[in-house]
Design an enzyme around this catalytic site. Structure first.
Site, PDB file in Angstrom:
ATOM      1  N   TYR A 151      10.408  55.832  42.631  1.00  0.00           N
ATOM      2  CA  TYR A 151       9.915  55.279  43.894  1.00  0.00           C
ATOM      3  C   TYR A 151      10.408  53.862  44.148  1.00  0.00           C
ATOM      4  O   TYR A 151      10.253  53.339  45.248  1.00  0.00           O
ATOM      5  CB  TYR A 151       8.382  55.312  43.914  1.00  0.00           C
ATOM      6  N   LYS A 222       8.422  61.984  29.142  1.00  0.00           N
ATOM      7  CA  LYS A 222       9.656  62.553  28.596  1.00  0.00           C
ATOM      8  C   LYS A 222      10.252  61.559  27.605  1.00  0.00           C
ATOM      9  O   LYS A 222      11.448  61.297  27.578  1.00  0.00           O
ATOM     10  CB  LYS A 222      10.632  62.858  29.744  1.00  0.00           C
ATOM     11  N   ASP A 288       7.965  68.720  30.002  1.00  0.00           N
ATOM     12  CA  ASP A 288       8.329  70.119  30.184  1.00  0.00           C
ATOM     13  C   ASP A 288       7.329  71.049  29.510  1.00  0.00           C
ATOM     14  O   ASP A 288       7.000  72.112  30.034  1.00  0.00           O
ATOM     15  CB  ASP A 288       9.758  70.388  29.690  1.00  0.00           C
ATOM     16  N   ASP A 312       5.226  63.954  40.437  1.00  0.00           N
ATOM     17  CA  ASP A 312       5.616  64.700  41.623  1.00  0.00           C
ATOM     18  C   ASP A 312       5.695  66.194  41.305  1.00  0.00           C
ATOM     19  O   ASP A 312       5.131  67.037  41.999  1.00  0.00           O
ATOM     20  CB  ASP A 312       6.968  64.185  42.112  1.00  0.00           C
TER      21      ASP A 312
END
Length: 424
Positions: A151, A222, A288, A312
């Site tokens: 963003y 992640k 994930d 998101d």
């Protein structure tokens, strides 16, 4: 009584008068339809719950196509000034301007007001069509960082002088050029993740979970690949939990330390003891894997804190499991200043503008979140109950009608009337 502004007190708590002034943006496309329906229900619930002793005074502000047609600007400075002044506002979906200038009106609002939390509750309402076997197992709140990561919008197109300059710097100054597979045709983006930004997000999520006596907070990241951004987010999250919330929490970081020094059996014993004492368990999971767990074991997650891009994906994937973004609310909040913009999470769907056919539930439930934020919990609860009852009776708009057997098809305004009838 004269309507008054909502303010933030010196104690850091929101001060909400009985007759607050709340700015609204009706939105583009289907915005006017879903806003009219939502406003009808919000007003009716406040009136029925408080018997006239409380009432919202709505104040329209402009953004999007309506603003552009009237002022020549997509996001007038006056709109931002009013949103700052009145603290709490609500908005329908806004279009993204074509061409240069503002990349996204929604992003601009979040950045200008420093609304660092994108708050997305994900909850199933009985009777809502769902693609999963047990949607009732999903009941979580997602805290998505709203100002950093992608963003921040720091990127350069392939072939531009800026991209070439950055490539030269990466190659000659940092020695990282060999890591870029096709340097001459590469575009570049930079992903800033700060300690301050990470800590304030996780701190807000921790307070939310503790105030509601929820069992866990999960840091989704992640960090196995992006060790100095996403990995740092995870570590800063653990640090703020242990440093500022002490005996109220027990973290996987503490479990790992106990395992190294005391052995796995003792570490597990301490974890079980912490759970039995009602402490908030702070854990982490790779992004994930978390997307997999949304389908396999969503009941294991109550509050989630994550960075922007992960959030998101996760927010919309989780929403799909409980009926889609058509019934998924959202808010953008700065818990320090009190500024908050509650919003529909779906798009403008211009093809259905002015058809009076779309589901207003996303914006309506965002209004419910707004009432909760204002401390008007009784009115918020009455709307949730009435909405659930209306859906259970299968009196729904076209999106749910197409997925239900023996349902009654209603217009947007008719659906709002049904919800109003069901108010306790």
């Amino acid at each position: 009584m004269t309507p008054q502004k909502i303010t933030m007190g010196p104690d850091g708590l929101l001060k909400v008068p009985d007759f607050p002034i709340v700015p609204f943006i009706e939105g583009d496309g289907i915005g006017p339809d879903v806003w009219a329906a939502s406003k009808m229900i919000l007003d009716a619930a406040v009136e029925k719950t408080y018997g006239g002793t409380r009432k919202i005074e709505w104040k329209e502000i402009l953004a999007g196509e309506k603003a552009y047609k009237q002022t020549g600007e997509w996001l007038p400075a006056e709109t931002l000034d009013i949103a700052r002044e009145y603290l709490v506002s609500i908005k329908g979906p806004l279009t993204t301007p074509v061409g240069g200038g503002i990349r996204s009106l929604n992003v601009a609002l979040r950045q200008e007001l420093d609304l660092y939390v994108c708050l997305r509750p994900v909850k199933w309402y009985k009777g809502v069509p769902s693609p999963v076997l047990r949607p009732e197992n999903t009941n979580m709140v997602i805290f998505r960082e709203n100002t950093e990561d992608i963003y921040a919008g720091i990127e350069w197109a392939a072939g531009t002088p800026e991209a070439k300059k950055l490539l030269d710097f990466l190659t000659n100054e940092l020695g990282a050029g060999k890591k870029i597979r096709f340097p001459e045709t590469s575009a570049f983006g930079i992903k800033p993740v700060s300690k301050e930004g990470s800590e304030r997000l996780v701190r807000s999520a921790l307070k939310y979970a503790l105030e509601r006596k929820l069992p866990s907070l999960t840091l989704v990241h992640k960090g196995n690949i992006m060790k100095f951004t996403e990995g740092a987010f995870k570590q800063w999250g653990y640090d703020v939990a242990e440093r500022e919330f002490g005996d109220q929490v027990y973290t996987w970081g503490q479990w790992e330390k106990a395992k190294k020094t005391q052995g796995e059996e003792e570490a597990n014993s301490r974890m079980k003891k912490a759970e039995a004492q009602g402490k908030l368990i702070v854990k982490d999971v790779i992004a994930d894997n978390f997307l997999q767990q949304l389908l396999l074991a969503p009941q294991d997650y109550s509050v989630v804190a994550t960075l922007n891009l992960n959030g998101d994906y996760i927010s919309d994937a989780a929403a799909a499991s409980v009926g889609g973004i058509g019934i998924s609310p959202g808010a953008n909040i700065n818990y320090i200043t009190g500024h908050a913009v509650f919003e529909a999470t779906h798009g403008t769907a211009p093809r259905f503008a002015n058809t009076n056919t779309m589901n207003p539930s996303s914006l309506l439930l965002s209004g419910v979140m707004m009432l909760e934020y204002m401390g008007w919990q009784e009115a918020a609860d009455s709307i949730e109950k009435a909405l659930a009852e209306t859906i259970m009776r299968k009196r729904v708009t076209i999106d749910f009608y197409n997925l239900m057997n023996d349902a009654t098809l209603l217009k947007t305004s008719e659906f709002a009337q049904e919800v109003v009838k069901a108010l306790a």
